[in-house]
Motif scaffolding. Structure first.
Motif, PDB file in Angstrom:
ATOM      1  N   SER A  95      -3.466 -13.092   5.255  1.00  6.87           N
ATOM      2  CA  SER A  95      -3.983 -13.539   3.851  1.00  6.87           C
ATOM      3  C   SER A  95      -3.863 -12.377   2.788  1.00  6.87           C
ATOM      4  O   SER A  95      -4.050 -12.619   1.507  1.00  6.87           O
ATOM      5  CB  SER A  95      -5.277 -14.170   3.744  1.00  6.87           C
ATOM      6  OG  SER A  95      -6.422 -13.148   4.053  1.00  6.87           O
ATOM      7  N   CYS A  96      -3.621 -11.373   3.251  1.00  7.73           N
ATOM      8  CA  CYS A  96      -3.637  -9.993   2.330  1.00  7.73           C
ATOM      9  C   CYS A  96      -2.168 -10.055   1.483  1.00  7.73           C
ATOM     10  O   CYS A  96      -1.110  -9.947   2.018  1.00  7.73           O
ATOM     11  CB  CYS A  96      -3.712  -8.670   3.057  1.00  7.73           C
ATOM     12  SG  CYS A  96      -3.332  -7.221   2.320  1.00  7.73           S
ATOM     13  N   PRO A  97      -2.228 -10.319   0.213  1.00  7.28           N
ATOM     14  CA  PRO A  97      -1.098 -10.161  -0.530  1.00  7.28           C
ATOM     15  C   PRO A  97      -0.221  -8.930  -0.536  1.00  7.28           C
ATOM     16  O   PRO A  97       0.984  -9.017  -0.585  1.00  7.28           O
ATOM     17  CB  PRO A  97      -1.609 -10.281  -2.115  1.00  7.28           C
ATOM     18  CG  PRO A  97      -2.629  -9.805  -2.033  1.00  7.28           C
ATOM     19  CD  PRO A  97      -3.468 -10.221  -0.685  1.00  7.28           C
ATOM     20  N   ILE A  99     -13.774   0.184   3.010  1.00  9.05           N
ATOM     21  CA  ILE A  99     -13.342   1.392   3.366  1.00  9.05           C
ATOM     22  C   ILE A  99     -12.119   1.924   2.602  1.00  9.05           C
ATOM     23  O   ILE A  99     -12.249   3.007   2.226  1.00  9.05           O
ATOM     24  CB  ILE A  99     -12.844   1.041   4.926  1.00  9.05           C
ATOM     25  CG1 ILE A  99     -14.211   0.908   5.705  1.00  9.05           C
ATOM     26  CG2 ILE A  99     -12.187   2.371   5.135  1.00  9.05           C
ATOM     27  CD1 ILE A  99     -14.051   0.527   7.181  1.00  9.05           C
ATOM     28  N   ILE A 100     -11.322   0.957   2.190  1.00  7.52           N
ATOM     29  CA  ILE A 100     -10.198   1.396   1.448  1.00  7.52           C
ATOM     30  C   ILE A 100     -10.601   2.013   0.154  1.00  7.52           C
ATOM     31  O   ILE A 100     -10.016   3.040  -0.318  1.00  7.52           O
ATOM     32  CB  ILE A 100      -9.196   0.097   0.960  1.00  7.52           C
ATOM     33  CG1 ILE A 100      -8.629  -0.496   2.449  1.00  7.52           C
ATOM     34  CG2 ILE A 100      -8.245   0.654   0.112  1.00  7.52           C
ATOM     35  CD1 ILE A 100      -7.990  -1.804   2.297  1.00  7.52           C
ATOM     36  N   MET A 101     -11.579   1.314  -0.498  1.00  4.15           N
ATOM     37  CA  MET A 101     -12.004   1.866  -1.544  1.00  4.15           C
ATOM     38  C   MET A 101     -12.732   3.211  -1.562  1.00  4.15           C
ATOM     39  O   MET A 101     -12.666   4.056  -2.414  1.00  4.15           O
ATOM     40  CB  MET A 101     -13.153   0.790  -2.499  1.00  4.15           C
ATOM     41  CG  MET A 101     -12.447  -0.486  -2.774  1.00  4.15           C
ATOM     42  SD  MET A 101     -10.927  -0.352  -3.483  1.00  4.15           S
ATOM     43  CE  MET A 101     -11.271   0.338  -5.298  1.00  4.15           C
ATOM     44  N   ALA A 133      -1.668   0.364  -1.550  1.00  2.00           N
ATOM     45  CA  ALA A 133      -0.901  -0.782  -1.578  1.00  2.00           C
ATOM     46  C   ALA A 133      -1.903  -2.022  -1.784  1.00  2.00           C
ATOM     47  O   ALA A 133      -1.708  -2.884  -2.399  1.00  2.00           O
ATOM     48  CB  ALA A 133      -0.465  -0.939  -0.029  1.00  2.00           C
ATOM     49  N   CYS A 134      -3.235  -1.554  -1.700  1.00  2.00           N
ATOM     50  CA  CYS A 134      -4.241  -2.715  -1.546  1.00  2.00           C
ATOM     51  C   CYS A 134      -4.634  -3.011  -3.004  1.00  2.00           C
ATOM     52  O   CYS A 134      -4.768  -2.235  -4.063  1.00  2.00           O
ATOM     53  CB  CYS A 134      -5.831  -2.128  -1.300  1.00  2.00           C
ATOM     54  SG  CYS A 134      -7.009  -3.228  -1.558  1.00  2.00           S
ATOM     55  N   THR A 135      -4.610  -4.357  -3.277  1.00  2.03           N
ATOM     56  CA  THR A 135      -4.891  -4.878  -4.853  1.00  2.03           C
ATOM     57  C   THR A 135      -6.319  -5.220  -5.148  1.00  2.03           C
ATOM     58  O   THR A 135      -6.558  -5.575  -6.240  1.00  2.03           O
ATOM     59  CB  THR A 135      -4.034  -6.242  -5.055  1.00  2.03           C
ATOM     60  OG1 THR A 135      -4.704  -7.344  -4.167  1.00  2.03           O
ATOM     61  CG2 THR A 135      -2.602  -6.117  -4.634  1.00  2.03           C
ATOM     62  N   SER A 136      -7.338  -4.724  -4.124  1.00  3.96           N
ATOM     63  CA  SER A 136      -8.635  -5.085  -4.091  1.00  3.96           C
ATOM     64  C   SER A 136      -8.971  -6.481  -4.696  1.00  3.96           C
ATOM     65  O   SER A 136      -9.914  -6.922  -5.416  1.00  3.96           O
ATOM     66  CB  SER A 136      -9.299  -4.128  -5.147  1.00  3.96           C
ATOM     67  OG  SER A 136      -8.928  -4.241  -6.529  1.00  3.96           O
ATOM     68  N   CYS A 137      -8.128  -7.485  -3.813  1.00  2.00           N
ATOM     69  CA  CYS A 137      -8.383  -8.874  -4.146  1.00  2.00           C
ATOM     70  C   CYS A 137      -9.493  -9.374  -3.549  1.00  2.00           C
ATOM     71  O   CYS A 137      -9.870 -10.564  -3.853  1.00  2.00           O
ATOM     72  CB  CYS A 137      -6.979  -9.621  -4.060  1.00  2.00           C
ATOM     73  SG  CYS A 137      -6.581  -9.601  -2.439  1.00  2.00           S
ATOM     74  N   ASN A 138     -10.117  -8.502  -2.452  1.00  6.01           N
ATOM     75  CA  ASN A 138     -11.250  -9.400  -1.695  1.00  6.01           C
ATOM     76  C   ASN A 138     -11.024 -10.668  -0.645  1.00  6.01           C
ATOM     77  O   ASN A 138     -11.603 -11.189  -0.170  1.00  6.01           O
ATOM     78  CB  ASN A 138     -12.315  -9.958  -2.472  1.00  6.01           C
ATOM     79  CG  ASN A 138     -13.426  -8.730  -2.651  1.00  6.01           C
ATOM     80  OD1 ASN A 138     -13.768  -8.373  -1.583  1.00  6.01           O
ATOM     81  ND2 ASN A 138     -13.586  -8.320  -3.949  1.00  6.01           N
ATOM     82  N   ALA A 139      -9.499 -10.872  -0.644  1.00  6.90           N
ATOM     83  CA  ALA A 139      -8.748 -11.832   0.308  1.00  6.90           C
ATOM     84  C   ALA A 139      -9.403 -11.712   1.772  1.00  6.90           C
ATOM     85  O   ALA A 139      -9.863 -12.711   2.520  1.00  6.90           O
ATOM     86  CB  ALA A 139      -7.529 -12.274   0.218  1.00  6.90           C
ATOM     87  N   CYS A 140      -9.124 -10.577   2.185  1.00  3.69           N
ATOM     88  CA  CYS A 140      -9.404 -10.216   3.548  1.00  3.69           C
ATOM     89  C   CYS A 140     -10.969 -10.283   3.624  1.00  3.69           C
ATOM     90  O   CYS A 140     -11.445 -10.754   4.978  1.00  3.69           O
ATOM     91  CB  CYS A 140      -9.366  -8.816   3.605  1.00  3.69           C
ATOM     92  SG  CYS A 140      -9.879  -7.505   2.706  1.00  3.69           S
ATOM     93  N   VAL A 141     -11.568 -10.132   2.911  1.00  5.42           N
ATOM     94  CA  VAL A 141     -13.111  -9.931   3.058  1.00  5.42           C
ATOM     95  C   VAL A 141     -13.639 -11.618   3.039  1.00  5.42           C
ATOM     96  O   VAL A 141     -14.351 -12.023   3.822  1.00  5.42           O
ATOM     97  CB  VAL A 141     -13.965  -9.374   1.833  1.00  5.42           C
ATOM     98  CG1 VAL A 141     -15.456  -9.361   1.905  1.00  5.42           C
ATOM     99  CG2 VAL A 141     -13.435  -8.074   1.500  1.00  5.42           C
ATOM    100  N   LYS A 144       2.836  -1.604   3.478  1.00  8.47           N
ATOM    101  CA  LYS A 144       2.549  -1.031   4.632  1.00  8.47           C
ATOM    102  C   LYS A 144       1.118  -1.448   5.158  1.00  8.47           C
ATOM    103  O   LYS A 144       0.939  -1.194   6.150  1.00  8.47           O
ATOM    104  CB  LYS A 144       2.668   0.631   4.593  1.00  8.47           C
ATOM    105  CG  LYS A 144       3.259   1.134   5.717  1.00  8.47           C
ATOM    106  CD  LYS A 144       3.460   2.438   5.543  1.00  8.47           C
ATOM    107  CE  LYS A 144       3.294   3.388   7.000  1.00  8.47           C
ATOM    108  NZ  LYS A 144       3.122   4.738   6.981  1.00  8.47           N
ATOM    109  N   LEU A 145       0.482  -2.084   4.068  1.00  8.78           N
ATOM    110  CA  LEU A 145      -1.094  -2.073   4.470  1.00  8.78           C
ATOM    111  C   LEU A 145      -1.410  -3.476   5.071  1.00  8.78           C
ATOM    112  O   LEU A 145      -0.558  -4.247   5.082  1.00  8.78           O
ATOM    113  CB  LEU A 145      -1.852  -2.476   2.933  1.00  8.78           C
ATOM    114  CG  LEU A 145      -3.384  -2.960   3.099  1.00  8.78           C
ATOM    115  CD1 LEU A 145      -4.224  -1.647   3.552  1.00  8.78           C
ATOM    116  CD2 LEU A 145      -3.997  -3.085   1.576  1.00  8.78           C
ATOM    117  N   SER A 146      -2.251  -3.117   6.388  1.00 15.94           N
ATOM    118  CA  SER A 146      -2.902  -4.201   7.023  1.00 15.94           C
ATOM    119  C   SER A 146      -4.355  -3.833   7.239  1.00 15.94           C
ATOM    120  O   SER A 146      -4.578  -3.005   7.841  1.00 15.94           O
ATOM    121  CB  SER A 146      -2.307  -4.416   8.522  1.00 15.94           C
ATOM    122  OG  SER A 146      -3.029  -5.220   9.244  1.00 15.94           O
TER     123      SER A 146
HETATM  124  S1  SF4 Z   1      -8.596  -6.377  -0.822  1.00 15.15           S
HETATM  125 FE1  SF4 Z   1      -7.970  -6.906   1.219  1.00 15.15          FE
HETATM  126  S2  SF4 Z   1      -6.439  -8.618   1.358  1.00 15.15           S
HETATM  127 FE2  SF4 Z   1      -6.755  -7.767  -0.817  1.00 15.15          FE
HETATM  128  S3  SF4 Z   1      -4.890  -6.481  -0.946  1.00 15.15           S
HETATM  129 FE3  SF4 Z   1      -6.727  -5.214  -0.396  1.00 15.15          FE
HETATM  130  S4  SF4 Z   1      -6.784  -5.204   1.848  1.00 15.15           S
HETATM  131 FE4  SF4 Z   1      -5.126  -6.832   1.147  1.00 15.15          FE
END
Ligand code: SF4
Ligand code: SF4
Length: 445
Positions: free
Chosen positions: A322-324, A398-400, A378-386, A331-333
């Motif tokens: 679900s990660c955009p 962790i990314i932040m 690469a992360c858009t900080s959209c929170n879809a993963c959460v 490259k992000l997963s």
């Molecule tokens: S917040 Fe999660 S789903 Fe959204 S871009 Fe970042 S890693 Fe992907």
């Protein structure tokens, strides 16, 4: 069972549980390498989360097929292992079907266990097909090669072996229960909706041989369960246990609310406050107010809940699918972020074990050696993963924290971001126009 068998059983049980607790202690030690964070607030909401998400699997059923199959396997695992209690008592004290005195209740219980075992076998076959024949995209990402891919299959094979042994054990027992006039200690007990169809395979065998086979199935079943239990530490299936504390201690703040550093927030507020005398000496920060390092470059810089998250990750890939960023070929997963964090944490743990309780720097860090800056940015900080995670893990946090390290400790933000931040600092806006030129647009007409 002879006394010798009972002693042997007690030793096997002791080794199985002993090794298991050694590894649980290791997980506890490693998780506590993380920095402190208080998650004792609002216990009612935390218990509710745990009951709904870990026990009730409410987030799993968002994808109904996988969700329902998972519930079947999970129920099978939990309920059939209630039967473990009887096996342990029988093994330690040389009894046979100790709970048979429960009569009808016992019959219903054994019948339920058997039906669940049958359903687990069906679910496991479907899971295997999804991974190995249909090859669902989320199981095929680049991080799902080698051990992570095999681990998922190993556990399915394990389930098949354990359920089959359980049914064979019951079928051979049923065969001996049906010997006219009775045989040895095989009392009539239990109801066997599935193994009654397996039982005929023992027809024609001497009773002593069937009894020997019953004992072999019984031993293999319990030893298999102990091996399974100890395999968990090395597997993504640790979530069977850790999903409970993980959902309890998950962040209750609204998604999208970032945990600003207190010291930095204070500094910025002071800068923006028109009443502050710019020439007065700034008050010295209180002890512990300013962290020794901003953000995270290694696992010890993350908090303990983030490390617990890493051990709990089921590697299901719902976050990645679900990660955009991932969907658009970046490259992000987010799943890889969690897997890398766990791998690095394990590496740090082994270092500590090797060096008698002390971590000796190994010239490696989570940042760069496991996770690259390219992945982080690469992360858009959209929170879809959460939102998607069935056990409330936050790869985003962790990314932040790692991005924070890049920006605040290394000034290593990508060029466009650096330019934007310089503009905000100098011009009070993300654009490169001087504040005095802001109203020039009105002169253009
Ligand atoms: S917040 Fe999660 S789903 Fe959204 S871009 Fe970042 S890693 Fe992907
Ligand atoms: S972080 Fe959550 S959604 Fe992502 S792989 Fe792990 S368990 Fe699945």
């Amino acid at each position: 069972m002879s006394y010798l068998d009972n002693i042997l059983f007690a030793i096997v049980l002791g080794i199985g549980f002993g090794y298991f607790f050694i590894n649980i202690k290791k997980i506890y030690r490693n998780v506590n390498l993380g920095i402190a964070v208080d998650r004792k607030d609002n216990p009612a909401a935390r218990w509710k989360n745990m009951a709904m998400i870990a026990l009730g699997q409410s987030k799993m059923v968002k994808r109904p097929i996988a969700g329902i199959l998972h519930i079947v396997v999970y129920l099978g695992f939990v309920i059939i292992n209630i039967e473990l209690l009887e096996i342990i008592i029988d093994g330690l004290f040389g009894t046979h079907r100790i709970f048979a005195f429960l009569g009808t209740t016992y019959n219903v219980l054994i019948a339920t266990f058997e039906i669940l075992a049958g359903l687990v076998l069906i679910a496991v076959v479907i899971f295997w097909l999804r991974r190995n024949v249909i090859r669902l995209k989320r199981f095929m990402n680049r991080e799902m090669v080698g051990y992570p891919k095999n681990d998922a299959n190993y556990i399915l094979y394990f389930e098949v072996v354990l359920m089959t042994l359980f049914l064979l054990m019951n079928a051979s027992d049923l065969h001996l229960q049906n010997v006219p006039g009775g045989f040895s200690h095989f009392i009539k007990a239990g109801s066997f909706p599935i193994s009654q169809f397996i039982e005929p395979i023992f027809n024609g065998m001497p009773n002593e041989t069937v009894m020997l086979l019953t004992e072999v199935f019984w031993w293999l079943h319990i030893v298999g369960i102990l091996i399974f239990m100890n395999y968990l530490y090395f597997s993504k299936h640790l979530h069977i246990l850790l999903a409970f504390p993980n959902t309890y201690f998950a962040n209750l703040d609204p998604q999208g609310e970032f945990d600003n550093l207190e010291a930095v927030t204070k500094e910025v507020k002071m800068m923006m406050d028109p009443n502050v005398d710019p020439f007065a000496a700034a008050p010295a920060p209180a002890e512990g107010e300013v962290p020794s390092k901003f953000g995270a470059s290694d696992v010890q810089d993350l908090n303990w809940v983030q490390l617990l998250n890493a051990y709990t990750c089921t590697e299901c890939g719902r976050c990645t699918s679900s990660c955009p960023a991932s969907q658009t070929g970046k490259k992000l997963s987010p799943r890889k972020i969690m897997m890398d964090t766990r791998d690095r944490l394990e590496e740090v743990g082994r270092n500590i074990d090797k060096n008698k309780g002390l971590f000796i720097p190994d010239e490696k860090t989570l940042l760069n050696d496991y996770i690259t800056a390219e992945e982080l940015w690469a992360c858009t900080s959209c929170n879809a993963c959460v939102e998607e995670c069935p056990v409330n893990i936050s790869p985003l946090s962790i990314i932040m924290d790692m991005r924070r390290y890049l920006v605040m400790e290394q000034s290593a933000a990508p060029m466009p971001l650096n330019a934007m931040m310089t503009n905000i600092e100098n011009n009070g806006a993300p654009w490169q126009y001087n504040q005095q030129d802001r109203l020039n647009w009105k002169d253009e007409n």
